[in-house]
Design a protein around this motif. Structure first.
Motif, PDB file in Angstrom:
ATOM      1  N   LEU A  94      19.805 -43.775   6.836  1.00 26.07           N
ATOM      2  CA  LEU A  94      20.455 -43.201   8.012  1.00 26.07           C
ATOM      3  C   LEU A  94      21.959 -43.077   7.780  1.00 26.07           C
ATOM      4  O   LEU A  94      22.583 -42.077   8.156  1.00 26.07           O
ATOM      5  CB  LEU A  94      20.189 -44.068   9.240  1.00 26.07           C
ATOM      6  N   GLU A  95      22.526 -44.091   7.116  1.00 25.39           N
ATOM      7  CA  GLU A  95      23.960 -44.038   6.859  1.00 25.39           C
ATOM      8  C   GLU A  95      24.318 -42.909   5.906  1.00 25.39           C
ATOM      9  O   GLU A  95      25.327 -42.222   6.088  1.00 25.39           O
ATOM     10  CB  GLU A  95      24.444 -45.388   6.311  1.00 25.39           C
ATOM     11  N   SER A  96      23.478 -42.692   4.878  1.00 29.33           N
ATOM     12  CA  SER A  96      23.827 -41.592   3.970  1.00 29.33           C
ATOM     13  C   SER A  96      23.618 -40.238   4.647  1.00 29.33           C
ATOM     14  O   SER A  96      24.329 -39.274   4.355  1.00 29.33           O
ATOM     15  CB  SER A  96      23.087 -41.686   2.639  1.00 29.33           C
ATOM     16  N   MET A  97      22.651 -40.165   5.574  1.00 35.96           N
ATOM     17  CA  MET A  97      22.499 -38.907   6.324  1.00 35.96           C
ATOM     18  C   MET A  97      23.741 -38.659   7.173  1.00 35.96           C
ATOM     19  O   MET A  97      24.215 -37.527   7.285  1.00 35.96           O
ATOM     20  CB  MET A  97      21.250 -38.950   7.205  1.00 35.96           C
ATOM     21  N   LEU A  98      24.253 -39.747   7.755  1.00 37.00           N
ATOM     22  CA  LEU A  98      25.466 -39.625   8.570  1.00 37.00           C
ATOM     23  C   LEU A  98      26.646 -39.169   7.731  1.00 37.00           C
ATOM     24  O   LEU A  98      27.401 -38.267   8.134  1.00 37.00           O
ATOM     25  CB  LEU A  98      25.803 -40.980   9.199  1.00 37.00           C
ATOM     26  N   SER A  99      26.777 -39.777   6.539  1.00 34.29           N
ATOM     27  CA  SER A  99      27.967 -39.437   5.758  1.00 34.29           C
ATOM     28  C   SER A  99      27.841 -38.022   5.187  1.00 34.29           C
ATOM     29  O   SER A  99      28.837 -37.314   5.076  1.00 34.29           O
ATOM     30  CB  SER A  99      28.212 -40.475   4.662  1.00 34.29           C
ATOM     31  N   GLN A 100      26.608 -37.593   4.866  1.00 33.05           N
ATOM     32  CA  GLN A 100      26.488 -36.213   4.398  1.00 33.05           C
ATOM     33  C   GLN A 100      26.804 -35.226   5.522  1.00 33.05           C
ATOM     34  O   GLN A 100      27.410 -34.182   5.298  1.00 33.05           O
ATOM     35  CB  GLN A 100      25.114 -35.909   3.826  1.00 33.05           C
ATOM     36  N   ARG A 101      26.402 -35.597   6.715  1.00 28.15           N
ATOM     37  CA  ARG A 101      26.699 -34.721   7.846  1.00 28.15           C
ATOM     38  C   ARG A 101      28.199 -34.605   8.063  1.00 28.15           C
ATOM     39  O   ARG A 101      28.738 -33.516   8.293  1.00 28.15           O
ATOM     40  CB  ARG A 101      26.027 -35.259   9.108  1.00 28.15           C
ATOM     41  N   ALA A 102      28.877 -35.759   7.942  1.00 24.94           N
ATOM     42  CA  ALA A 102      30.330 -35.754   8.113  1.00 24.94           C
ATOM     43  C   ALA A 102      30.987 -34.888   7.031  1.00 24.94           C
ATOM     44  O   ALA A 102      31.892 -34.096   7.316  1.00 24.94           O
ATOM     45  CB  ALA A 102      30.856 -37.184   8.042  1.00 24.94           C
ATOM     46  N   ALA A 103      30.483 -35.029   5.793  1.00 27.09           N
ATOM     47  CA  ALA A 103      31.051 -34.247   4.691  1.00 27.09           C
ATOM     48  C   ALA A 103      30.823 -32.758   4.914  1.00 27.09           C
ATOM     49  O   ALA A 103      31.690 -31.925   4.642  1.00 27.09           O
ATOM     50  CB  ALA A 103      30.412 -34.689   3.376  1.00 27.09           C
ATOM     51  N   LYS A 104      29.635 -32.426   5.441  1.00 27.04           N
ATOM     52  CA  LYS A 104      29.302 -31.033   5.701  1.00 27.04           C
ATOM     53  C   LYS A 104      30.218 -30.447   6.774  1.00 27.04           C
ATOM     54  O   LYS A 104      30.719 -29.335   6.637  1.00 27.04           O
ATOM     55  CB  LYS A 104      27.860 -30.923   6.193  1.00 27.04           C
ATOM     56  N   GLN A 105      30.399 -31.236   7.834  1.00 26.88           N
ATOM     57  CA  GLN A 105      31.210 -30.740   8.942  1.00 26.88           C
ATOM     58  C   GLN A 105      32.653 -30.523   8.505  1.00 26.88           C
ATOM     59  O   GLN A 105      33.311 -29.603   8.969  1.00 26.88           O
ATOM     60  CB  GLN A 105      31.140 -31.707  10.113  1.00 26.88           C
ATOM     61  N   GLU A 106      33.096 -31.370   7.588  1.00 26.78           N
ATOM     62  CA  GLU A 106      34.458 -31.224   7.086  1.00 26.78           C
ATOM     63  C   GLU A 106      34.632 -29.886   6.383  1.00 26.78           C
ATOM     64  O   GLU A 106      35.678 -29.252   6.470  1.00 26.78           O
ATOM     65  CB  GLU A 106      34.755 -32.360   6.113  1.00 26.78           C
ATOM     66  N   SER A 107      33.569 -29.465   5.692  1.00 29.34           N
ATOM     67  CA  SER A 107      33.666 -28.189   4.989  1.00 29.34           C
ATOM     68  C   SER A 107      33.191 -27.025   5.867  1.00 29.34           C
ATOM     69  O   SER A 107      32.906 -25.939   5.375  1.00 29.34           O
ATOM     70  CB  SER A 107      32.882 -28.246   3.677  1.00 29.34           C
ATOM     71  N   GLY A 108      33.097 -27.274   7.169  1.00 28.87           N
ATOM     72  CA  GLY A 108      32.793 -26.201   8.112  1.00 28.87           C
ATOM     73  C   GLY A 108      31.336 -25.797   8.194  1.00 28.87           C
ATOM     74  O   GLY A 108      30.998 -24.749   8.718  1.00 28.87           O
ATOM     75  N   ASP A 109      30.466 -26.657   7.673  1.00 31.61           N
ATOM     76  CA  ASP A 109      29.038 -26.344   7.699  1.00 31.61           C
ATOM     77  C   ASP A 109      28.396 -27.196   8.790  1.00 31.61           C
ATOM     78  O   ASP A 109      28.429 -28.421   8.725  1.00 31.61           O
ATOM     79  CB  ASP A 109      28.447 -26.680   6.320  1.00 31.61           C
ATOM     80  N   ASP A 110      27.850 -26.542   9.810  1.00 30.35           N
ATOM     81  CA  ASP A 110      27.344 -27.308  10.942  1.00 30.35           C
ATOM     82  C   ASP A 110      25.831 -27.490  10.914  1.00 30.35           C
ATOM     83  O   ASP A 110      25.231 -27.900  11.892  1.00 30.35           O
ATOM     84  CB  ASP A 110      27.784 -26.649  12.253  1.00 30.35           C
ATOM     85  N   SER A 111      25.220 -27.188   9.778  1.00 31.21           N
ATOM     86  CA  SER A 111      23.764 -27.305   9.727  1.00 31.21           C
ATOM     87  C   SER A 111      23.370 -28.780   9.629  1.00 31.21           C
ATOM     88  O   SER A 111      24.106 -29.588   9.081  1.00 31.21           O
ATOM     89  CB  SER A 111      23.217 -26.536   8.531  1.00 31.21           C
ATOM     90  N   PRO A 112      22.212 -29.124  10.185  1.00 34.58           N
ATOM     91  CA  PRO A 112      21.804 -30.525  10.181  1.00 34.58           C
ATOM     92  C   PRO A 112      21.387 -31.000   8.786  1.00 34.58           C
ATOM     93  O   PRO A 112      21.035 -30.184   7.932  1.00 34.58           O
ATOM     94  CB  PRO A 112      20.611 -30.549  11.129  1.00 34.58           C
ATOM     95  N   VAL A 113      21.449 -32.303   8.588  1.00 32.20           N
ATOM     96  CA  VAL A 113      20.999 -32.888   7.331  1.00 32.20           C
ATOM     97  C   VAL A 113      19.492 -33.099   7.421  1.00 32.20           C
ATOM     98  O   VAL A 113      19.000 -33.729   8.350  1.00 32.20           O
ATOM     99  CB  VAL A 113      21.703 -34.224   7.072  1.00 32.20           C
ATOM    100  N   LEU A 114      18.786 -32.544   6.466  1.00 41.75           N
ATOM    101  CA  LEU A 114      17.325 -32.588   6.517  1.00 41.75           C
ATOM    102  C   LEU A 114      16.775 -33.791   5.773  1.00 41.75           C
ATOM    103  O   LEU A 114      17.346 -34.227   4.775  1.00 41.75           O
ATOM    104  CB  LEU A 114      16.758 -31.350   5.833  1.00 41.75           C
ATOM    105  N   LEU A 115      15.671 -34.274   6.256  1.00 43.17           N
ATOM    106  CA  LEU A 115      14.942 -35.303   5.534  1.00 43.17           C
ATOM    107  C   LEU A 115      13.476 -34.874   5.501  1.00 43.17           C
ATOM    108  O   LEU A 115      12.834 -34.770   6.540  1.00 43.17           O
ATOM    109  CB  LEU A 115      15.091 -36.658   6.242  1.00 43.17           C
TER     110      LEU A 115
END
Lengths: 319, 315
Positions: A94-115
């Protein structure tokens, strides 16, 4: 919202998890917008922290670089993980999903992190068990808030162990040529699912995991009870203090009726004098409860289909 | 324009600088690798998409199984062909890290024609810089997705082994007649293989109606009901067949009749009915026990969550 997965990805995922079975395997998935077009397995062993290990994080970006070099338009979409009976939920995941989401949002990508979760034990029984999940809004709200995982905050955001993840429907995408290829293949259906007791081995594993998780859950609950006990020792002190403060205020007012509110001791000031124990994070409890819920659901649904088969066979044999 | 292919009887009769090991005579392609290969024909490249094939080679090198593949970009300008060797190396190293058992087997191309470039590509993979199939010979796999009239057809895969032709070695170099990329390609048979899991997945996604996968815990029961449906369809077909035979419409097949008869007497005779009933009852009770265990743990869980939130909210 739904996610489109290329049939080649489905097949590769199924294949690598089958080869790794009974061990779990995981790896990054890549795609474009709401589709998944490429999947790779992480090197080395695939324990729970596979998605956070620095080597794997590096691996993930190396693969992405190579895809770009080969002129394949894809971005990191998340991960796949193979797990028996729903044993995929963990704090590190869950934590790595959170951090990938944060990294994505930083680069302007608002798509969800898939599992993507695949259960290889179901595959042996002739069932294609593949699910796609993403972090739920409720979970995101809690995880990004200041209070984090306190009971109050969980309640305020309506987060329970049942809605940590949100399931997204999967559509398998067969490009025309792939469809032609598949139709050419002669695949005999061996009706594996109709065999009696075919879920028994998986059920043993899941029950073992269930017991282990119940122990972990109890241990965690024990810690929480310790907190609750020390809290209940402190609570009477507050009322005692309030009582005392009230008395003081009364005495002061008696001595000098001119006093305003400001000069009196506020009853809400107790927190300055008495320190309550801080509530331990409910994160672990949430994850363990989620796991238990997964196991129970899995056992129940395979149990229902087992009972169904048993009864109908028995009826059919007239005994 | 395709150049005529030279056929030699035994592909692994080594030519002067040929490889020492025997060429594979049996090529298997894993279903997941097959789909990946076919998909690569969608990759936008000017003339063809090519890439490396990875897989497992049997000890004597006579059988190979294609497990994985990746695209290696190249540029084709006039007579010149540049293959991005660096990309090939990094991809290879990456794949090796994930699965150390994989070996480089050869290469694939989405152009089914064997032309002058084919030899050059083949040379790259057979004798290439740091990674090559050496000492084993490389295989070449073509994926044909269009027929001669440019209509889309069901993808056709042809695998080839090649032997170098023409002069090579020191003498040839001395005489200045050495040429790279001269090979005689010989087709070898290939087949698609699938594991149990791949079979399950394929039979599911084969049907257009099943492309939307069931969610949640429904998957088990949905699959079961679909399988039962298809089974009852099969029974109906058999019924229709026997009806036709009885009415004399068609001639019955004796072999089929015997098969059906043996299936109908499937009631076990080795176990007594009583024992069987006992077994079934035990099995039902076991299943019910597991159900009960699961549902009671779930109830406890729910209770614990609810109570905690009530207790904590009172502070």
């Amino acid at each position: 919202m739904s996610v489109e997965i290329n049939s080649s990805v489905v097949l590769k995922l199924v294949r690598v998890s089958e080869d790794a079975f009974p061990h779990s395997i995981s790896g990054p998935v890549y795609g474009f917008e709401n589709s998944v077009s490429h999947v790779y397995a992480f090197p080395g062993n695939h324990s729970e922290d596979a998605t956070v290990r620095p080597n794997n994080v590096k691996f993930q970006s190396e693969v992405l670089d190579l895809l770009k070099q080969a002129h394949i338009g894809a971005t990191a979409k998340g991960w796949f993980i193979s797990a028996v009976g729903g044993k995929f939920l963990s704090q590190s995941l869950l934590e790595s999903m959170l951090s990938q989401r944060a990294a994505k949002q930083e680069s302007g990508d608002d798509s969800p992190v898939l599992l993507l979760v695949h259960d290889p034990s179901k595959q042996q029984q002739g069932i294609l068990s593949l699910g796609a999940f993403t972090l739920s809004e409720n979970f995101l709200n809690v995880a990004t808030s200041k209070e984090k995982y306190t009971t109050k905050n969980l309640n305020a955001n309506d987060l329970s162990y049942k809605n940590i993840l949100q399931e997204i429907p999967i559509k398998v995408h067969n490009p025309h040529l792939i469809n032609l290829t598949i139709q050419e293949l002669t695949i005999e259906d061996d009706h594996n699912i109709l065999n009696l007791s075919n879920s028994a081995t998986a059920a043993y594993t899941t029950i073992d995991q269930l017991f282990e998780t119940v122990d972990n859950f109890n241990y965690n609950q024990g810690n929480f009870h310790y907190y609750q006990r020390s809290l209940s020792r402190e609570l009477p002190k507050i009322s005692q203090w309030k009582q005392k403060a009230k008395l003081e205020n009364l005495n002061k007012l008696k001595a000098n009726p001119e006093l305003t509110e400001k000069d009196l001791v506020s009853l809400d000031d107790w927190s300055k004098h008495i320190k309550l124990p801080t509530e331990p994070s409910r994160f672990e409890n949430l994850v363990l409860s989620g796991l238990l819920n997964n196991y129970c659901n899995d056992l129940e649904s395979s149990g229902v289909s087992e009972l169904l088969k048993t009864f109908s066979t028995q009826k059919g044999l007239d005994i | 324009m395709s150049t005529p292919v030279l056929h030699i009887v035994r592909p692994n009769q080594a030519a002067p600088a040929g490889s020492s090991a025997a060429a594979p005579l049996k090529v298997s392609i894993q279903a997941s690798a097959l789909l990946q290969l076919v998909e690569s024909s969608y990759h936008e490249e000017t003339t063809r998409t090519t890439g490396a094939l990875l897989g497992i080679r049997s000890d004597d090198g006579s059988e190979i199984e294609v497990v994985d593949s990746y695209i290696v970009p190249h540029q084709q300008v006039g007579e010149n062909l540049t293959i991005e060797g660096g990309h090939h190396i990094s991809q290879y190293v990456l794949s090796k890290r994930t699965n150390p058992d994989l070996a480089l087997l050869g290469w694939f191309s989405t152009s089914h024609e064997l032309d002058a470039y084919t030899g050059l590509f083949h040379d790259f993979y057979s004798r290439g810089s740091s990674i090559s199939v050496h000492p084993h010979p490389a295989i070449h796999l073509t994926i044909q997705t269009r027929d001669s009239e440019n209509n889309i057809i069901a993808p056709k895969l042809i695998s080839y082994v090649a032997s170098p032709v023409g002069a090579s070695g020191a003498l040839a170099a001395h005489l200045n007649i050495e040429k790279v990329g001269s090979y005689a390609f010989t087709p070898v048979p290939n087949k698609v293989v699938y594991s149990t899991a791949e079979k399950t997945a394929l039979s599911w996604i084969k049907e257009p109606t099943k492309l939307a996968l069931p969610t949640g815990n429904a998957v088990e029961l949905v699959t079961l009901s679909q399988e039962l449906g298809s089974l009852s369809g099969l029974v109906d077909r058999v019924l229709a067949y026997t009806d036709k035979v009885i009415s004399g419409e068609i001639q019955g097949d004796e072999k089929l009749g015997r098969e059906l008869l043996s299936q109908l007497s499937a009631k076990p005779t080795s176990v007594s009915a009583d024992a069987l009933e006992k077994l079934f009852n035990h099995h039902t009770q076991d299943s019910l026990l597991v159900e009960y265990l699961a549902s009671s743990i779930r109830t406890q869980l729910e209770l614990s969550a609810k109570l905690t939130s009530i207790v904590q909210s009172e502070i």
